[in-house]
Design an enzyme around this catalytic site. Structure first.
Site, short mmCIF file in Angstrom:
data_model
loop_
_atom_site.label_atom_id
_atom_site.label_comp_id
_atom_site.label_asym_id
_atom_site.label_seq_id
_atom_site.Cartn_x
_atom_site.Cartn_y
_atom_site.Cartn_z
N LEU A 1 0.87 -1.19 0.00
CA LEU A 1 0.00 0.00 0.00
C LEU A 1 0.89 1.23 0.00
O LEU A 1 1.77 1.35 0.86
CB LEU A 1 -0.87 0.04 1.27
CG LEU A 1 -1.89 -1.08 1.46
CD1 LEU A 1 -2.48 -1.02 2.86
CD2 LEU A 1 -3.01 -0.95 0.42
N HIS A 2 0.70 2.11 -0.96
CA HIS A 2 1.48 3.35 -0.92
C HIS A 2 0.74 4.54 -1.50
O HIS A 2 1.24 5.66 -1.43
CB HIS A 2 2.81 3.18 -1.65
CG HIS A 2 2.66 3.17 -3.14
ND1 HIS A 2 2.18 2.09 -3.83
CD2 HIS A 2 2.89 4.14 -4.07
CE1 HIS A 2 2.14 2.38 -5.12
NE2 HIS A 2 2.56 3.61 -5.30
#
Ligand code: UD1
Length: 368
Positions: free
Chosen positions: A208-209
Site C-alpha cells: 500500500l502506498h
C-alpha cells in the site's frame, strides 16, 4: 555500422525501471539504435532505484538529474527544467517515456516543447479518477506524445475517445511482463522463501502506498485493522514503501499488528518470488495487478477503480475499494478457493519491447 536512430529514454521512479529494462536490452542489440538512459533521480534510495538497475542489468544511466523528493509541482518543475537543459545540450531524435509518474510528464513536456518526438510506453490507461496524480500525468503525457504504445485494449479505446489519430497508436503488449517472464528463473533461484522462512502458499502479500490509502490517518488505521483481522487466517507480509513507512511512524503504528510482518522495500527478484509463492495479493499498486495476473495469484486491489481493466476482465483481479467488509469477504473467498483462475491477456508474451523497437525503427529512421 553507425546508428541511424538516437533515443533518450527516461527512468525516474521504481515502477519505471522494469519497463525500461527490456527496451534497453532490445535497443542494445540493434546496431541502428543509439540509446541513452536519463535517470531523473525521482527515486534515489538504493532499495528504490540502484538495486533494480543491477538486478535487471539496466545500463548505467547516461545522466542522473538528481531531483529527489519534492512536492508534486516542484518535483515536476525541477525535472522539466533540468531535462530541458540536457536536451538543449544533447538533442536526440526521440524521447521515450514510460508509465505515469511525475518524471514521465515532465520529460515528455520538455521534449515536446523542443519539437522532439515523444514515444509513450504504457499509453492510454485511464482510471477516470483525477484525484490520482498518475491519472493527470497519463492524460497529459498522452496528449503531447507522438507515438503511443499501449499495453491492453482499453488503452486503444480510451485514446480513440480522446481523438488520438489511430495511426499513432500501437497495441504493443506489456513491457513490464517482458521483464517478469525474463526474470522469473532468477527470482525462483534467489532463495527468498528460505531466507524469509516462508512456505509456498502459506502467506499473503500486501503493498500500500497510494496517497488515498496511506495519507489519511483514519483510512490507514482502518486498513491496518483489516490486515490484522485477515492475519488471523493467513500471515501477511507487508514490504513498506518509504511513504507508507513514514506515515506509520508518524502515527505511532511502526510496530506491525500480530500476524503481519513489515519488511523493507524488496528488490525485484525477491519481490517477484514473494508474489509468485503467495496465496493472495492485496495491493493499491498499478503494476502488481498485472504481475499477479501472469503469476495466477489472486489479486485484490484496494482502490475504487483501476486503469488496468483487463486484469479484472481476465479474472485475475478484483476491485475491493476501501470497504473493510468487502476486503475481508473477498479475501476469504480467495482463501476458500472460490476465486476463478485468470486468463493471460493478449500480447503479454515477453515480446512487447521487440515490437516497440521495430515500430520505432519504421517510424523514425533506421532503414535496413
Ligand atoms: C511514485 C509515483 C507512483 C508510483 C510510486 C512507486 C508519481 C506521481 N507517483 O510515487 O505513481 O506508484 O512512485 O513507488 O510520480 N522516498 C524515499 N526514497 C526514495 C523515493 C521516495 O524515501 O527513493 C519517499 C520520500 O519521502 C518521498 C516519498 O517517498 O517524499 C514519495 O516519493 P515520490 O517520488 O514523491 O512519490 P511516490 O509515492 O514514490
Amino acid at each position: 555500422m553507425s546508428h541511424t536512430l538516437d533515443i533518450i529514454s527516461v527512468a525516474g521512479a521504481r515502477p519505471n525501471f522494469m519497463k525500461i529494462a527490456p527496451l534497453a536490452q532490445v535497443f542494445a542489440e540493434e546496431p541502428r539504435i543509439r540509446h541513452r538512459i536519463v535517470h531523473t533521480g525521482q527515486h534515489y534510495d538504493a532499495s528504490m532505484s540502484a538495486s533494480f538497475f543491477s538486478e535487471l542489468n539496466i545500463p548505467e544511466p547516461w545522466r542522473n538529474l538528481g531531483v529527489g523528493s519534492l512536492g508534486h509541482a516542484a518535483q515536476t518543475a525541477e525535472i522539466l527544467t533540468r531535462f530541458d537543459a540536457l536536451l538543449a545540450e544533447a538533442p536526440s531524435q526521440v524521447v521515450l517515456v514510460v508509465g505515469d509518474v511525475n518524471s514521465t510528464i515532465a520529460c515528455a513536456l520538455a521534449a515536446a516543447k523542443r519539437g522532439i518526438p515523444v514515444a509513450h510506453v504504457e499509453a492510454g490507461l485511464r482510471s477516470f479518477d483525477r484525484s490520482m496524480p498518475e491519472e493527470i500525468n497519463r492524460v497529459l503525457t498522452d496528449a503531447i506524445s507522438d507515438v503511443l504504445y499501449v499495453s491492453e485494449p482499453s488503452g486503444c479505446t480510451n485514446l480513440a475517445r480522446e481523438g488520438v489519430d489511430p495511426a499513432r497508436v500501437v497495441l504493443s503488449g506489456n513491457v513490464m511482463i517482458d521483464t517478469l517472464l525474463a526474470q522469473l528463473p532468477a527470482a525462483r533461484a534467489a532463495g527468498t522463501l528460505e531466507r524469509q522462512q516462508l512456505q509456498r502458499g502459506g502467506y499473503g502479500l500486501v503493498t500500500l502506498h497510494r496517497p488515498s490509502n496511506v495519507d489519511d490517518p483514519a483510512t490507514l488505521r482502518m486498513l491496518l485493522g483489516v490486515l490484522e483481522r485477515l492475519a488471523r487466517r493467513l500471515p501477511l507480509l507487508f514490504p513498506l514503501h518509504p511513504r507508507t513507512a513514514a506515515r506509520l511512524q508518524s502515527l505511532g503504528l511502526g510496530t506491525a499488528p500480530h500476524g503481519v510482518r513489515f519488511l523493507e522495500p524488496q528488490g525485484y527478484h525477491d519481490f517477484l518470488a514473494l508474489m509468485e509463492a503467495s496465496a493472495l495479493i492485496l495491493t493499491d499498486s498499478g503494476g502488481i495487478q498485472e504481475e499477479a495476473c501472469i503469476l495466477r495469484v489472486p489479486c485484490l486491489t484496494l482502490r475504487e477503480n483501476t486503469e488496468r481493466p483487463i486484469t479484472v476482465e481476465v479474472g485475475g483481479n478484483r476491485l475491493v475499494g476501501r470497504d473493510p467488509a468487502l476486503i475481508e469477504s473477498a479475501a476469504i473467498e480467495v482463501l476458500e478457493g472460490r476465486a476463478p483462475p485468470a486468463r493471460i491477456p493478449d500480447l503479454w508474451d515477453g515480446r512487447a519491447a521487440q515490437r516497440i523497437c521495430a515500430d520505432l525503427l519504421l517510424r523514425y529512421g533506421g532503414k535496413p
